[in-house]
Scaffold this active site. Structure first.
Site, PDB file in Angstrom:
ATOM      1  CB  THR A  18      -0.913   0.002   1.244  1.00  0.00           C
ATOM      2  OG1 THR A  18      -1.521   1.281   1.367  1.00  0.00           O
ATOM      3  CG2 THR A  18      -0.129  -0.263   2.531  1.00  0.00           C
ATOM      4  CG  ASP A  19      -1.174   4.931  -0.960  1.00  0.00           C
ATOM      5  OD1 ASP A  19      -1.686   4.307  -0.007  1.00  0.00           O
ATOM      6  OD2 ASP A  19      -1.822   5.760  -1.642  1.00  0.00           O
ATOM      7  CD  GLU A  20      -3.269   3.568   4.510  1.00  0.00           C
ATOM      8  OE1 GLU A  20      -3.031   3.426   5.723  1.00  0.00           O
ATOM      9  OE2 GLU A  20      -4.419   3.553   4.043  1.00  0.00           O
ATOM     10  CE1 TYR A  76      -3.460  -2.575   5.845  1.00  0.00           C
ATOM     11  CE2 TYR A  76      -3.159  -0.246   5.348  1.00  0.00           C
ATOM     12  CZ  TYR A  76      -3.330  -1.551   4.929  1.00  0.00           C
ATOM     13  OH  TYR A  76      -3.369  -1.829   3.578  1.00  0.00           O
ATOM     14  CE  LYS A  94      -0.327  -4.555   3.015  1.00  0.00           C
ATOM     15  NZ  LYS A  94      -0.799  -5.888   2.508  1.00  0.00           N
TER      16      LYS A  94
HETATM   17  P1  NAD Z   1     -10.125  -6.918   2.438  1.00  0.00           P
HETATM   18  O1  NAD Z   1     -10.079  -6.610   3.897  1.00  0.00           O
HETATM   19  O2  NAD Z   1     -11.349  -6.628   1.661  1.00  0.00           O
HETATM   20  O3  NAD Z   1      -9.829  -8.483   2.236  1.00  0.00           O
HETATM   21  C1  NAD Z   1      -8.830  -9.170   2.937  1.00  0.00           C
HETATM   22  C2  NAD Z   1      -9.055 -10.670   2.740  1.00  0.00           C
HETATM   23  O4  NAD Z   1      -7.994 -11.360   3.432  1.00  0.00           O
HETATM   24  C3  NAD Z   1     -10.371 -11.179   3.339  1.00  0.00           C
HETATM   25  O5  NAD Z   1     -11.013 -12.044   2.427  1.00  0.00           O
HETATM   26  C4  NAD Z   1      -9.946 -11.932   4.592  1.00  0.00           C
HETATM   27  O6  NAD Z   1     -10.811 -13.012   4.921  1.00  0.00           O
HETATM   28  C5  NAD Z   1      -8.559 -12.425   4.178  1.00  0.00           C
HETATM   29  N1  NAD Z   1      -7.692 -12.692   5.330  1.00  0.00           N
HETATM   30  C6  NAD Z   1      -7.473 -11.886   6.400  1.00  0.00           C
HETATM   31  N2  NAD Z   1      -6.628 -12.498   7.259  1.00  0.00           N
HETATM   32  C7  NAD Z   1      -6.300 -13.692   6.711  1.00  0.00           C
HETATM   33  C8  NAD Z   1      -5.466 -14.760   7.110  1.00  0.00           C
HETATM   34  N3  NAD Z   1      -4.790 -14.721   8.276  1.00  0.00           N
HETATM   35  N4  NAD Z   1      -5.343 -15.830   6.298  1.00  0.00           N
HETATM   36  C9  NAD Z   1      -6.020 -15.902   5.126  1.00  0.00           C
HETATM   37  N5  NAD Z   1      -6.844 -14.921   4.702  1.00  0.00           N
HETATM   38  C10 NAD Z   1      -6.966 -13.826   5.485  1.00  0.00           C
HETATM   39  O7  NAD Z   1      -8.855  -6.203   1.815  1.00  0.00           O
HETATM   40  P2  NAD Z   1      -8.660  -5.535   0.380  1.00  0.00           P
HETATM   41  O8  NAD Z   1      -9.151  -4.160   0.431  1.00  0.00           O
HETATM   42  O9  NAD Z   1      -9.162  -6.471  -0.652  1.00  0.00           O
HETATM   43  O10 NAD Z   1      -7.076  -5.468   0.322  1.00  0.00           O
HETATM   44  C11 NAD Z   1      -6.312  -6.516  -0.256  1.00  0.00           C
HETATM   45  C12 NAD Z   1      -4.846  -6.187  -0.106  1.00  0.00           C
HETATM   46  O11 NAD Z   1      -4.574  -4.947  -0.737  1.00  0.00           O
HETATM   47  C13 NAD Z   1      -4.393  -6.024   1.332  1.00  0.00           C
HETATM   48  O12 NAD Z   1      -3.119  -6.605   1.451  1.00  0.00           O
HETATM   49  C14 NAD Z   1      -4.324  -4.515   1.544  1.00  0.00           C
HETATM   50  O13 NAD Z   1      -3.340  -4.197   2.495  1.00  0.00           O
HETATM   51  C15 NAD Z   1      -3.932  -4.054   0.164  1.00  0.00           C
HETATM   52  N6  NAD Z   1      -4.384  -2.696  -0.195  1.00  0.00           N
HETATM   53  C16 NAD Z   1      -5.719  -2.366  -0.203  1.00  0.00           C
HETATM   54  C17 NAD Z   1      -6.109  -1.095  -0.596  1.00  0.00           C
HETATM   55  C18 NAD Z   1      -7.551  -0.676  -0.647  1.00  0.00           C
HETATM   56  O14 NAD Z   1      -7.830   0.474  -0.978  1.00  0.00           O
HETATM   57  N7  NAD Z   1      -8.501  -1.540  -0.347  1.00  0.00           N
HETATM   58  C19 NAD Z   1      -5.150  -0.156  -0.969  1.00  0.00           C
HETATM   59  C20 NAD Z   1      -3.809  -0.515  -0.916  1.00  0.00           C
HETATM   60  C21 NAD Z   1      -3.444  -1.790  -0.556  1.00  0.00           C
HETATM   61  O1  TDX Z   2     -16.419   6.787   7.913  1.00  0.00           O
HETATM   62  C1  TDX Z   2     -15.376   7.247   7.389  1.00  0.00           C
HETATM   63  N1  TDX Z   2     -15.226   8.592   7.285  1.00  0.00           N
HETATM   64  C2  TDX Z   2     -14.111   9.188   6.763  1.00  0.00           C
HETATM   65  O2  TDX Z   2     -14.017  10.412   6.699  1.00  0.00           O
HETATM   66  C3  TDX Z   2     -14.326   6.400   6.876  1.00  0.00           C
HETATM   67  C4  TDX Z   2     -14.441   4.908   6.956  1.00  0.00           C
HETATM   68  C5  TDX Z   2     -13.216   7.015   6.347  1.00  0.00           C
HETATM   69  N2  TDX Z   2     -13.089   8.360   6.300  1.00  0.00           N
HETATM   70  C6  TDX Z   2     -11.874   8.969   5.711  1.00  0.00           C
HETATM   71  C7  TDX Z   2     -10.571   8.461   6.269  1.00  0.00           C
HETATM   72  C8  TDX Z   2      -9.641   8.554   5.074  1.00  0.00           C
HETATM   73  O3  TDX Z   2      -9.119   9.862   4.981  1.00  0.00           O
HETATM   74  O4  TDX Z   2     -11.864   8.599   4.329  1.00  0.00           O
HETATM   75  C9  TDX Z   2     -10.541   8.302   3.877  1.00  0.00           C
HETATM   76  C10 TDX Z   2     -10.498   6.895   3.358  1.00  0.00           C
HETATM   77  O5  TDX Z   2     -10.672   6.013   4.468  1.00  0.00           O
HETATM   78  P1  TDX Z   2     -10.631   4.416   4.317  1.00  0.00           P
HETATM   79  O6  TDX Z   2     -11.636   3.998   3.309  1.00  0.00           O
HETATM   80  O7  TDX Z   2     -10.684   3.823   5.680  1.00  0.00           O
HETATM   81  O8  TDX Z   2      -9.208   4.199   3.618  1.00  0.00           O
HETATM   82  P2  TDX Z   2      -7.713   4.592   4.060  1.00  0.00           P
HETATM   83  O9  TDX Z   2      -7.580   4.778   5.512  1.00  0.00           O
HETATM   84  O10 TDX Z   2      -7.293   5.720   3.165  1.00  0.00           O
HETATM   85  O11 TDX Z   2      -6.964   3.228   3.666  1.00  0.00           O
HETATM   86  C11 TDX Z   2      -7.278   2.540   2.436  1.00  0.00           C
HETATM   87  O12 TDX Z   2      -6.326   2.774   1.460  1.00  0.00           O
HETATM   88  C12 TDX Z   2      -5.062   2.199   1.653  1.00  0.00           C
HETATM   89  C13 TDX Z   2      -7.425   1.042   2.648  1.00  0.00           C
HETATM   90  O13 TDX Z   2      -8.384   0.790   3.651  1.00  0.00           O
HETATM   91  C14 TDX Z   2      -6.120   0.400   3.006  1.00  0.00           C
HETATM   92  O14 TDX Z   2      -6.248  -1.019   3.076  1.00  0.00           O
HETATM   93  C15 TDX Z   2      -5.143   0.729   1.954  1.00  0.00           C
HETATM   94  O15 TDX Z   2      -3.877   0.244   2.286  1.00  0.00           O
END
Ligand code: NAD
Ligand code: TDX
Length: 339
Positions: A125-127, A153, A157
């Site tokens: 992630t960019d985080e 988190y 990562k």
């Molecule tokens: P998500 O939370 O929707 O899904 C995570 C999945 O992993 C779930 O199906 C969960 O059951 C499974 N999981 C959790 N713990 C586990 C374990 N111990 N063993 C096996 N499975 C397990 O997450 P997402 O949004 O689909 O993100 C996927 C990946 O991308 C993550 O690694 C996250 O850090 C990364 N990522 C997500 C975002 C975003 O915006 N959603 C952005 C940047 C990076």
């Molecule tokens: O109820 C809310 N109100 C609000 O203002 C929620 C859930 C979020 N927010 C804000 C927080 C953040 O500035 O919105 C922005 C986005 O929040 P999230 O959807 O929780 O994402 P973020 O914290 O940016 O992280 C996401 O992007 C990077 C993903 O959840 C991570 O898994 C990924 O690594």
């Protein structure tokens, strides 16, 4: 070829499975997922019965199960999506983030080494770069930006990234890493900003914006992300990190207003609530390396992406209504009840 996808019952993993089976007919896909609160088998319903698809309910930390699975399937590539992924939950309870995101990645790296898996890709992630100031719009994260994680988190990562890179250097391990910006699209769990706001708006519930609403995120449509991972897996250089961004920076408040407009809901639903602890101000990704080396660029503009996403939530109401009526209800009450 056989591709093992971990975390494929979650948002991005499931979209990746759909994408891959469509883009690479004839390939076999094995999905390993623990089905935590964020994993939903019903998301995978369209592929569950396909002969080239196998679902295994297991934990990436369970080394014995990994051994058995690698012996049975001999995957040629492993893509690790499995993670605890919600920043707010990591602030409440960091431990499971360390277990899954760090120790789980370590277990996968060891399994790949033991069985000589030709390719491993870590979805990061960019985080891990921390945040950027709001008043320096020219700044963006590149792959050489220092790691500066803000939340438990993102620290977990970043640890997994360092471990993967250390395996590449020490053992000549065939790993790659991608760091992407905020994804959006179908099947995202409704604790994240976009689906939470869509679900709340459709129920005429308050739309809780943290702090000032001025925080900026760079939005990437999930299918563009999947295409980037595909390219990196097939053509990316071993031991390298690739940034993936949507080139679409938006203030949270602008995004929430946009969702109100698209749904025909009044902005009076917007409610400012207490800020997230340590809330990152701005993320912005420079994907120049991926563009120049592999010819990738985001293809879905925000206009099209947000409409597709909203349409999906409108057409798949049962999917999210079931989620928000279960364990999620307690979570929502705990996080937003007194905020
Ligand atoms: P998500 O939370 O929707 O899904 C995570 C999945 O992993 C779930 O199906 C969960 O059951 C499974 N999981 C959790 N713990 C586990 C374990 N111990 N063993 C096996 N499975 C397990 O997450 P997402 O949004 O689909 O993100 C996927 C990946 O991308 C993550 O690694 C996250 O850090 C990364 N990522 C997500 C975002 C975003 O915006 N959603 C952005 C940047 C990076
Ligand atoms: O109820 C809310 N109100 C609000 O203002 C929620 C859930 C979020 N927010 C804000 C927080 C953040 O500035 O919105 C922005 C986005 O929040 P999230 O959807 O929780 O994402 P973020 O914290 O940016 O992280 C996401 O992007 C990077 C993903 O959840 C991570 O898994 C990924 O690594």
């Amino acid at each position: 070829m056989t591709v093992l996808v971990t975390g494929g019952a979650g948002f991005i993993g499931a979209n990746f499975i759909f994408y891959w089976l469509n883009a690479h007919p004839g390939d076999r896909m094995v999905c390993l997922d623990r089905l935590t609160y964020a994993g939903n088998l019903s998301t995978l319903r369209p592929v569950l019965e396909r002969p080239e698809f196998r679902f295994v309910k297991a934990d990436i930390c369970d080394r014995e199960t990994l051994d058995r699975l690698f012996e049975e399937e001999h995957p040629e590539a492993v893509v690790n999506f499995a993670a605890e992924s919600h920043v707010d939950r990591s602030i409440e309870d960091p431990e499971v983030f360390l277990r899954t995101n760090v120790m789980g990645t370590a277990a996968l790296l060891d399994a790949c080494r033991k069985y000589g898996t030709p390719r491993f890709h870590q979805v990061s992630t960019d985080e891990v770069y921390g945040d950027l100031p709001l008043d320096r719009p020219e700044l963006r994260f590149t792959e050489t930006t220092n790691l500066h994680a803000s939340s438990p988190y993102s620290a977990s990562k970043a640890s997994a990234d360092l471990l993967t890179l250390a395996y590449c250097r020490t053992y000549g391990f065939p790993g790659t890493i991608s760091r992407c910006s905020n994804n959006y699209g179908p099947c995202q769990f409704p604790e994240k900003l976009i689906p939470l706001m869509i679900a709340n708006a459709l129920q005429n519930k308050p739309l809780p914006v943290y702090g000032t609403g001025k925080n900026v995120r760079d939005w990437l449509y999930v299918e563009d992300h999947c295409r980037a991972i595909d390219l990196i897996l097939r053509k990316g250089r071993i031991g390298e990190v690739y940034n993936i961004g949507g080139d679409c920076e938006l203030e949270n408040i602008a995004l929430v207003r946009r969702i109100c407009r698209e749904l025909g809901k009044p902005e009076s639903l917007i409610t400012y609530v207490a800020d997230r602890k340590g809330h990152d101000l701005r993320y912005a990704i420079d994907s120049g390396k991926l563009r120049h080396e592999l010819g990738w660029r985001p293809e879905t503009g925000f206009e099209e992406g947000i409409r597709n996403t909203i349409r999906w939530y409108l057409e798949n109401r049962d999917w999210w209504v079931e989620i928000i009526s279960g364990e999620y209800r307690d979570y929502y009450e705990k996080m937003y009840g007194n905020r």
